[in-house]
Design a protein around this motif. Structure first.
Motif, short mmCIF file in Angstrom:
data_model
loop_
_atom_site.label_atom_id
_atom_site.label_comp_id
_atom_site.label_asym_id
_atom_site.label_seq_id
_atom_site.Cartn_x
_atom_site.Cartn_y
_atom_site.Cartn_z
N SER A 161 58.86 35.21 -32.90
CA SER A 161 58.78 34.28 -32.01
C SER A 161 57.67 33.11 -32.67
CB SER A 161 58.05 34.62 -30.54
OG SER A 161 56.70 35.10 -31.02
N PRO A 162 57.43 31.78 -32.26
CA PRO A 162 56.60 30.78 -32.83
C PRO A 162 55.16 31.14 -32.41
CG PRO A 162 58.31 29.61 -31.94
CD PRO A 162 58.61 31.13 -31.45
N HIS A 163 55.03 31.91 -31.45
CA HIS A 163 53.65 32.68 -30.63
C HIS A 163 53.02 33.34 -31.97
CE1 HIS A 163 50.42 33.97 -28.19
NE2 HIS A 163 50.87 35.15 -28.48
N VAL A 164 53.85 34.04 -32.69
CA VAL A 164 53.42 35.08 -33.64
C VAL A 164 53.59 34.46 -34.95
CG1 VAL A 164 53.83 37.18 -35.09
CG2 VAL A 164 54.15 37.05 -32.25
N THR A 165 54.73 33.78 -35.30
CA THR A 165 54.70 33.08 -36.65
C THR A 165 53.85 31.91 -36.92
OG1 THR A 165 56.65 31.69 -36.04
CG2 THR A 165 57.17 33.94 -36.79
N GLU A 166 53.30 31.11 -36.02
CA GLU A 166 52.59 30.05 -36.07
C GLU A 166 51.09 30.44 -36.04
OE1 GLU A 166 53.42 27.12 -33.08
OE2 GLU A 166 55.48 26.95 -33.70
N ARG A 167 50.74 31.76 -35.80
CA ARG A 167 49.56 32.01 -35.76
C ARG A 167 48.35 31.17 -35.17
NH1 ARG A 167 49.40 35.79 -41.50
NH2 ARG A 167 51.35 36.68 -41.03
N LYS A 168 48.44 30.28 -34.19
CA LYS A 168 47.73 29.45 -33.74
C LYS A 168 46.86 29.96 -32.66
CE LYS A 168 50.32 25.40 -35.05
NZ LYS A 168 51.07 24.05 -34.46
N ARG A 169 45.75 29.43 -32.56
CA ARG A 169 44.89 29.86 -31.05
C ARG A 169 45.86 29.26 -30.03
NH1 ARG A 169 38.46 28.75 -30.41
NH2 ARG A 169 38.19 29.95 -28.50
N VAL A 170 45.80 30.07 -28.88
CA VAL A 170 46.71 29.59 -28.12
C VAL A 170 45.98 28.59 -26.93
CG1 VAL A 170 47.91 30.33 -25.87
CG2 VAL A 170 47.79 32.06 -27.73
N TYR A 171 44.80 28.67 -26.61
CA TYR A 171 44.03 27.99 -25.79
C TYR A 171 42.70 27.77 -26.11
CZ TYR A 171 42.62 26.09 -21.10
OH TYR A 171 42.03 25.17 -20.14
N THR A 172 42.33 26.22 -25.88
CA THR A 172 40.89 25.84 -26.51
C THR A 172 40.26 25.12 -25.48
OG1 THR A 172 41.99 23.95 -27.48
CG2 THR A 172 41.75 25.94 -28.98
N GLY A 173 40.68 25.20 -24.34
CA GLY A 173 40.01 24.45 -23.24
C GLY A 173 38.97 25.15 -22.51
N ASN A 174 38.46 24.68 -21.41
CA ASN A 174 37.60 25.41 -20.37
C ASN A 174 38.32 26.59 -19.79
OD1 ASN A 174 35.65 23.41 -20.87
ND2 ASN A 174 36.58 22.18 -19.06
N LEU A 175 37.68 27.61 -19.55
CA LEU A 175 38.00 28.85 -18.95
C LEU A 175 37.33 29.24 -17.77
CD1 LEU A 175 37.37 31.18 -22.15
CD2 LEU A 175 39.73 30.57 -21.29
N THR A 176 37.87 29.69 -16.77
CA THR A 176 37.49 30.26 -15.35
C THR A 176 37.02 31.66 -15.61
OG1 THR A 176 38.80 28.47 -14.46
CG2 THR A 176 37.81 30.14 -13.03
N PRO A 177 35.74 32.02 -15.52
CA PRO A 177 35.26 33.28 -15.37
C PRO A 177 35.82 33.97 -14.19
CG PRO A 177 33.61 31.98 -15.10
CD PRO A 177 34.55 31.11 -15.32
N LEU A 178 36.40 35.28 -14.63
CA LEU A 178 36.71 36.07 -13.57
C LEU A 178 35.48 37.09 -13.10
CD1 LEU A 178 40.08 37.23 -14.53
CD2 LEU A 178 39.68 35.83 -12.65
N ASN A 179 34.51 37.21 -14.15
CA ASN A 179 33.18 38.17 -13.71
C ASN A 179 31.96 37.73 -14.66
OD1 ASN A 179 34.27 39.00 -16.19
ND2 ASN A 179 33.36 40.97 -15.75
N THR A 180 31.04 38.31 -14.57
CA THR A 180 30.01 38.11 -15.43
C THR A 180 29.46 39.50 -16.03
OG1 THR A 180 28.30 37.77 -13.63
CG2 THR A 180 29.18 35.93 -14.59
N ILE A 181 28.53 39.80 -16.83
CA ILE A 181 28.08 40.97 -17.14
C ILE A 181 26.36 40.87 -17.02
CG2 ILE A 181 27.42 42.34 -19.14
CD1 ILE A 181 30.29 41.98 -20.29
N MET A 182 25.72 41.87 -16.50
CA MET A 182 24.38 41.96 -16.35
C MET A 182 24.10 43.12 -17.43
SD MET A 182 23.80 39.60 -14.19
CE MET A 182 22.32 39.86 -13.74
N PHE A 183 22.96 42.94 -18.07
CA PHE A 183 22.58 44.36 -18.72
C PHE A 183 21.00 44.87 -18.16
CE2 PHE A 183 25.02 41.69 -21.34
CZ PHE A 183 25.88 42.60 -22.02
N ASP A 184 21.22 46.14 -18.26
CA ASP A 184 19.95 46.91 -17.73
C ASP A 184 18.87 47.00 -18.80
OD1 ASP A 184 20.49 48.94 -19.26
OD2 ASP A 184 21.25 50.12 -17.64
N ASP A 185 17.69 47.63 -18.59
CA ASP A 185 16.43 47.65 -19.50
C ASP A 185 16.97 48.52 -20.92
OD1 ASP A 185 16.78 50.13 -18.43
OD2 ASP A 185 14.52 49.94 -17.67
N ARG A 186 18.19 49.41 -20.69
CA ARG A 186 18.45 50.07 -21.80
C ARG A 186 19.53 49.42 -22.68
NH1 ARG A 186 20.95 55.18 -19.27
NH2 ARG A 186 21.61 53.64 -17.97
#
Length: 271
Positions: A161-186
């Motif tokens: 498929s062109p998706h594989v053979t062209e090896r191009k980045r699929v999307y370069t626009g804005n992304l809508t986040p489904l979540n965020t990550i919080m980090f604890d003190d560890r």
């Protein structure tokens, strides 16, 4: 210098078993099964360095809904030779041999929280995922999988498929986040749910821990929480006809990118 070649003899297939035991610490696939597979449309590919087998990939024919594909079941690298690109070499060799044998699609599964595998499968190889299998292999007791449901993404690698053979980045626009990550003190990550209810955006992102094995070791309870919460989001995306197409890796985490499956250049391959 890495040499890649198909393995077809009993002696060669016995070499593979030593790496199986090292990587997964479980019973080997019997030689009579692997030998039969490679004689009937399957393939075992070995990676050698200075005459020593340091990695392998194993696949056999699959058939579903009128289509034939290669089911790529195992890929293992000797622990002393990891992070040298051998896994990618094996997959690209597998693609070449599969095309020569008449396949146009390879499928395999991986744990979506193992980011090293996700980066190879999606970002480098341009496989895509739109199927999520809960507890795919049941309760597994090997070192990598013990203690968690064996949830898996199913990768579809459309070889021509062109998706594989062209090896191009699929999307370069804005992304809508489904979540965020919080980090604890560890420095351990926690999943914070987003507020996305309607799916109209061109692309979405879902953040995941960068080192899930460390998280499992230091906080099994939080690892299970990540499994359950990401499962819900992955299933939701796939039900809305989005596909996971790449993984972007940052210093502390990684994030999946999802786009509408019907926007991908998959050509005439069977989906």
């Amino acid at each position: 210098m890495i040499e890649l070649r198909e393995l077809t003899t009993i002696v060669e297939l016995k070499e593979v078993q030593a790496i199986e035991r090292q990587v997964w610490g479980m019973n080997n696939i019997p030689i009579h099964q692997t030998l039969t597979a490679v004689k009937n449309g399957g393939m075992m590919i070995g990676a050698y360095m200075e005459g020593k087998l340091v990695g392998f990939s194993y696949g056999f024919p699959g058939f579903k809904e009128g289509g034939v594909y290669l089911c790529s079941h195992m890929l293992g690298i000797d622990k002393e030779y990891r992070s040298q690109g051998i896994g990618e070499m094996l997959k690209r060799k597998q693609r070449d041999i599969a095309i020569a044998k008449g396949y146009d699609c390879i499928k395999w599964t991986f744990d979506p929280l193992e980011t090293r595998n996700a980066y190879l499968n999606l970002t480098k190889l341009h496989g895509i995922c739109y199927m999520y299998v809960e507890n795919c292999y049941g309760d597994m007791q090997d070192g990598l999988n013990q203690g968690l449901p064996s949830d898996r993404f199913e990768v579809h690698w459309y070889l021509n498929s062109p998706h594989v053979t062209e090896r191009k980045r699929v999307y370069t626009g804005n992304l809508t986040p489904l979540n965020t990550i919080m980090f604890d003190d560890r420095g351990l990550p926690a999943f914070k749910v987003g507020n996305v209810d309607n799916f109209f955006a061109e692309a979405y992102s879902l953040a995941v821990p960068k080192d899930f094995q460390r998280l499992k070791k230091e906080s099994p309870e939080r690892a299970i929480d990540w499994r359950i919460k990401t499962r819900k989001e992955f299933v939701r995306m796939f039900q809305k006809d989005y596909a996971a197409v790449s993984l972007e890796v940052a210093d502390t985490h990684a994030k999946y990118i999802f786009v509408k499956k019907d926007t991908l250049k998959l050509g005439g391959t069977k989906r």
